[in-house]
Design an enzyme around this catalytic site. Structure first.
Site, PDB file in Angstrom:
ATOM      1  N   CYS A  33       0.817  -1.220   0.000  1.00 41.00           N
ATOM      2  CA  CYS A  33       0.000   0.000   0.000  1.00 41.00           C
ATOM      3  C   CYS A  33       0.845   1.261   0.000  1.00 41.00           C
ATOM      4  CB  CYS A  33      -0.923   0.019   1.196  1.00 41.00           C
ATOM      5  SG  CYS A  33      -1.629  -1.557   1.512  1.00 41.00           S
ATOM      6  N   CYS A 102      -2.583   8.092   7.116  1.00 39.30           N
ATOM      7  CA  CYS A 102      -1.192   8.155   7.559  1.00 39.30           C
ATOM      8  C   CYS A 102      -1.119   8.454   9.051  1.00 39.30           C
ATOM      9  CB  CYS A 102      -0.425   9.237   6.802  1.00 39.30           C
ATOM     10  SG  CYS A 102      -0.227   8.868   5.068  1.00 39.30           S
TER      11      CYS A 102
END
Lengths: 152, 395
Positions: A33, A102
């Site tokens: 990813c 994130c």
């Protein structure tokens, strides 16, 4: 698209590196990813005296790792556990919606490193750590990403 | 002034000064509607028709009437694909063949049609990023309405065997559309030689203005209309003509075709120099896509252990503008479909960089680029846990 604080922590990341004799190490994410965070903690008397990281990922991944290490340094374990992705995000003056994951990764990197610390020191662990080891949305766990997830 | 090294000509180009000059009169003075009867309208009609003839000549069309102006390359692709399959519906056509590495303008249109009940076959590409014409032939069915294959890929620049595919579609009596948006202005296009029925191009890829494209429709090919309204474009594409844009597009294509040999030689030399220096100076790098069948100005490389968006941000700080196939720059979780289609693992696809050279680039810029790249890649690797693992495993 990034705030000045994000750019600052991306361009001049704090606490990059490894701690050779770390008391806790946690790695989350998946190369598939495009994001991996590895966090090293030095803990003395229940206080995080040092934190370092290495990150493979985008600008936001680097900036959230950097900010997360800054936020937990000098904190007790209990205090560090209160550092959620929202706290990291707010400290960076926000992230674009597509990058909120994130900050989740940063929260989980802290959790994974603390879990490793507890396991190593025979301390109480609240069960198996089911942190992020896959892609965003891959773990089936509902995170507070702060945004509506795309149904793609 | 901030340094600006533009290495993203595959994304868009600036408008050449000569092109801008040619467009200027059509904003303030010659503003008449090209459909009107009075003189300032008639002048515009003339300008549009001259532009149509120029573009027809530049791509080898039989007559100007085969050129239709659109608002973009994307619109041309949409019209070609939807227009062809909607027209074929009455005759039982419901199958489309395209490739795995098309631009989103084609891929997303095909996916949309799939939802509407059409069948779509995505033919694969090999590790060099090339379609095998035999795969196209194998995929043809009695109900195939259209084959749509791009001339050159926008990410890795690979040039597809369009002529060979054109022979196959002709033999089977299937319509053939070619998205030539990346190719136009960089390599010669001759629609008759290629054997295509439909071909899309976009002005802003060859130093023309944004907001204007062309669909070539071979005489005799029937498409359903997408944009309904007035009688513009011979009743096939309604909407007041973007006269300045059309004039600019024709001027830009005319210049591109006239200077193509010199231009492609120049950008090929810069590209080859960059490739050679990157491979010499930076370890763990791979070049993506065939170097033999490739646009002269395209370079696509993957740097292992690092992520593309970080690389782009740091390049940008050095004044270098480029693009990447990383997921973070595409707004999705997956990296480039093109890099995955040529067999790259996800983590290597995330670390890709596309450099596309253009007319104003210099040898000095290439030197500067490679110096910056070497420094940035090393910096990002030094903070990458993947690189750390790799070094430990190879101690």
């Amino acid at each position: 698209m990034y705030s000045e604080k994000v750019m600052d922590h991306f361009m001049n990341p704090r606490n990059v590196g490894e701690i050779e004799d770390a008391d806790g190490v946690g790695q989350v994410g998946n190369p598939k990813c495009g994001d991996i965070m590895k966090m090293y903690l030095k803990i003395e008397d229940g206080v995080i005296v040092d934190a370092k990281f290495k990150t493979f990922g985008c600008g936001a991944a680097v900036a959230t790792s950097s900010m997360a290490t800054e936020l937990i340094k000098g904190k007790t374990i209990k205090e560090a556990e209160q550092i959620t992705n929202k706290v990291v995000m707010d400290a960076l003056d926000g992230l674009p919606p597509a990058k909120v994951h994130c900050s989740v990764l940063a929260e989980e990197a802290i959790a994974a490193a603390l879990q490793d610390y507890r396991a190593r020191h025979g301390l109480d662990t609240d069960g198996e750590y089911a942190g992020c080891s896959g892609c965003c949305g891959g773990c089936g766990f509902k995170h507070d990403h702060g945004v509506e997830e795309d149904g793609e | 002034m901030e340094k600006l090294i533009y290495l993203d000509h595959a994304a868009t180009t600036y408008v050449k000064p000569e092109v801008f000059e040619a467009m200027k009169p059509y904003f303030v003075e010659e503003y008449g509607n090209a459909s009107s009867i009075y003189s300032i309208g008639r002048n515009n009609r003339k300008a549009v028709e001259e532009a149509r003839a120029t573009i027809a000549r530049c791509i080898g069309a039989s007559e100007p009437g085969e050129i239709y102006f659109t608002g973009s390359g994307t619109e041309a692709d949409n019209w070609a694909i939807k227009g062809a399959v909607y027209a074929a519906r009455k005759k039982g056509g419901k199958h489309i063949i395209t490739s795995a590495i098309e631009h989103p303008a084609v891929l997303e249109t095909c996916k949309y049609l799939k939802k509407e009940g059409y069948d779509v076959t995505f033919v694969p590409v090999n590790s060099e990023g090339l379609v095998d014409p035999a795969d196209v032939e194998k995929a043809i069915r009695p109900d195939t309405a259209l084959v749509s294959i791009m001339y050159a890929n926008n990410e890795i620049g690979t040039i597809q065997p369009i002529k060979a595919i054109g022979e196959i579609t002709w033999k089977h009596g299937v319509l053939f559309h070619c998205d030539a948006v990346q190719a136009a202005g960089s390599i010669p296009i001759d629609v008759k030689d290629l054997g295509v029925d439909l071909l899309s191009i976009s002005s802003h890829k060859f130093y023309g203005p944004k907001g204007v494209g062309v669909l070539y429709i071979r005489k005799g090919v029937r498409l359903e209309n997408l944009i309904h309204g007035g009688h513009q474009e011979r009743g096939k594409r309604a909407g007041t003509e973007n006269v300045a844009g059309i004039v600019g597009m024709a001027k830009a294509l005319e210049l591109a075709v006239a200077n193509m040999d010199q231009y492609s030689k120049k950008i090929r030399r810069l590209r080859d120099k960059a490739r050679e220096q990157i491979l010499n100076r930076i370890p763990y790098v791979r070049v993506n896509g065939s170097m033999e069948h490739r646009l002269p100005g395209n370079l696509n490389v993957s740097f292992e252990f690092i992520e593309g968006e970080s690389l782009l941000l740091l390049l940008d700080m050095k004044g270098i503008k480029a693009s990447s196939g990383s997921a973070c720059t595409s707004g999705s979780l997956d990296p480039s479909h093109v890099l995955l289609a040529i067999g790259l693992p996800h983590e290597i696809a995330h670390g890709s960089l596309r450099l596309s050279f253009g007319e104003a680039n210099t040898e000095e810029e290439v030197d500067y680029l490679v110096n910056c790249l070497a420094e940035i890649v090393e910096r990002l690797r030094s903070m990458s846990p993947l690189y750390e693992d790799f070094l430990k495993a190879n101690k």
